[in-house]
Motif scaffolding. Structure first.
Motif, PDB file in Angstrom:
ATOM      1  N   TYR A   1       0.810  -1.239   0.016  1.00 18.18           N
ATOM      2  CA  TYR A   1       0.127   0.107   0.023  1.00 18.18           C
ATOM      3  C   TYR A   1       0.720   1.326  -0.024  1.00 18.18           C
ATOM      4  O   TYR A   1       0.368   2.276  -0.578  1.00 18.18           O
ATOM      5  N   LEU A   2       1.925   1.170   0.905  1.00 22.19           N
ATOM      6  CA  LEU A   2       2.818   2.713   1.065  1.00 22.19           C
ATOM      7  C   LEU A   2       4.129   2.568   0.366  1.00 22.19           C
ATOM      8  O   LEU A   2       4.958   3.442   0.564  1.00 22.19           O
TER       9      LEU A   2
ATOM     10  N   ASN B   1       4.777   3.925  -2.543  1.00 22.96           N
ATOM     11  CA  ASN B   1       5.170   5.011  -3.093  1.00 22.96           C
ATOM     12  C   ASN B   1       4.928   6.335  -2.277  1.00 22.96           C
ATOM     13  O   ASN B   1       4.890   7.548  -2.689  1.00 22.96           O
ATOM     14  N   THR B   2       5.140   6.055  -0.964  1.00 17.97           N
ATOM     15  CA  THR B   2       5.110   7.238  -0.204  1.00 17.97           C
ATOM     16  C   THR B   2       6.282   7.322   0.812  1.00 17.97           C
ATOM     17  O   THR B   2       7.086   6.431   0.918  1.00 17.97           O
TER      18      THR B   2
ATOM     19  N   ILE C   1      -0.897  10.900   3.472  1.00 19.26           N
ATOM     20  CA  ILE C   1      -0.925   9.853   2.321  1.00 19.26           C
ATOM     21  C   ILE C   1      -2.120  10.126   1.303  1.00 19.26           C
ATOM     22  O   ILE C   1      -3.321  10.274   1.940  1.00 19.26           O
TER      23      ILE C   1
ATOM     24  N   VAL D   1      -4.908   5.704  -1.534  1.00 22.39           N
ATOM     25  CA  VAL D   1      -4.133   4.919  -1.095  1.00 22.39           C
ATOM     26  C   VAL D   1      -5.064   4.560   0.337  1.00 22.39           C
ATOM     27  O   VAL D   1      -5.007   3.286   0.682  1.00 22.39           O
TER      28      VAL D   1
ATOM     29  N   GLU E   1      -8.020   2.598  -0.597  1.00 23.42           N
ATOM     30  CA  GLU E   1      -7.698   0.956  -0.850  1.00 23.42           C
ATOM     31  C   GLU E   1      -7.220   0.444   0.538  1.00 23.42           C
ATOM     32  O   GLU E   1      -7.582  -0.771   0.621  1.00 23.42           O
TER      33      GLU E   1
END
Length: 337
Positions: free
Chosen positions: A44-45, A47-48, A108, A112, A115
């Protein structure tokens, strides 16, 4: 296709009131374990700036009276049922959040956050189906599980999600989720026909990946506890002593002092060696749980204890030099605050 029934919060609470303490704790562990799997497989994360460190579930959130243990809170002060722990990749800052504040506190993206919320909703549907089966009188398929165990159906497969869920629910007599029960019945049918399949290369790969995920989760917890000790005032030299003692403690009574340093290395080992590395890592985590007992009110140890409980790894008292030295170091900062 079987129709999925969604329960209201009132219906869910009514069935939960019928469960005993151990059953409620097992359902909470099922929720936590399933969400951890989703975070690791769906990335999930990625690209953060934030890295998922772990998750803690309050089994008693629904009970205003008779609450056991400590409440969980978001950094904003709101009481939580599910507490997610995030760490900034750039600064190392930790956040303790409820799902509704992922965007507000960690910036965030909304897509995302949505999701992740969908993933949580999926887990709630899984739990609802289990509760509905329980209400209808269904319980854990003990005969099927016993047959599979007695005929070595799970030999070398102890790290599979199916075995872990069967272990968890068999202890408290809760029915399995439909997919899990189907897989268990299929395994028993194979054993009865004498066609127990050998582990394929793909299955071995999946088992190693599961062990690697467990190892990574434990390493994240150790990193989190070390960070919290630093925040409480333990200096770098003392932290180095604690880490050295933890490593020695985890390797006690082992002929080999071989240690993997990264979860990816697990995938290159044999199953036997990978399982041995997981046991070493569990012992290391137990060391940190032991030595932080005096700081229990200031350091969040709930998830570490949940992980050890899931793996049935007991936290035993120890009089080893390493434990005693580390406890003294921690006791010093505890008395100063």
């Amino acid at each position: 296709m079987k129709k999925i029934i969604t329960m209201t919060a009132e219906q869910r609470a009514s069935i939960l009131q019928q469960l005993n303490e151990r059953q409620i704790e097992a359902l909470s562990e099922f929720t936590r374990f399933t969400m951890l799997s989703q975070f690791h497989t769906r990335h999930y994360l990625q690209n953060t700036d934030w890295q998922f460190v772990g998750m803690v579930v309050d089994p008693w959130y629904q009970r205003v009276h008779g609450h056991h243990g400590e409440n969980l809170y978001c950094d904003c002060g709101r009481r939580l049922k599910n507490q997610f722990i995030l760490r900034s990749r750039s600064t190392g800052k930790l956040l303790y959040l409820g799902i509704t504040h992922f965007q507000q506190h960690a910036s965030i993206p909304m897509a995302v956050a949505k999701e992740i919320q969908q993933g949580i909703n999926e887990v709630h549907l899984y739990m609802d189906s289990i509760l509905l089966k329980y209400q209808s009188g269904q319980r854990f398929p003990e005969k099927l599980f016993d047959y599979a165990c007695q005929h070595n159906g799970f030999k070398n497969r102890e790290s599979t999600i199916l075995f872990q869920r069967c272990q968890l629910f068999s202890q408290v007599n809760l029915p399995l989720y439909d997919t899990d029960e189907h897989d268990l019945r299929t395994l028993v049918e194979q054993l009865k026909t004498g066609n127990r399949p050998r582990l394929t290369k793909e299955q071995i790969k999946q088992l190693l990946a599961s062990i690697a995920d467990d190892w990574r989760q434990i390493e994240q917890q150790i990193t989190l506890l070390t960070y919290q000790l630093s925040e409480q005032g333990l200096g770098q030299q003392e932290l180095h002593r604690v880490k050295s003692n933890a490593t020695n403690y985890s390797l006690q009574r082992r002929k080999s002092r071989f240690l993997v340093q990264n979860w990816k290395a697990i995938n290159e080992l044999t199953l036997t060696k990978a399982r041995a590395q997981l046991v070493i890592k569990l012992r290391e985590l137990a060391f940190y749980v032991l030595i932080t007992e005096s700081l229990a009110e200031k350091i969040n140890r709930a998830q570490a204890l949940q992980i050890l409980n899931t793996h049935r790894y007991p936290v035993k008292t120890s009089r080893s030099f390493g434990v005693r030295e580390a406890k003294q170091l921690v006791a010093t900062i505890a008395s100063e605050r």
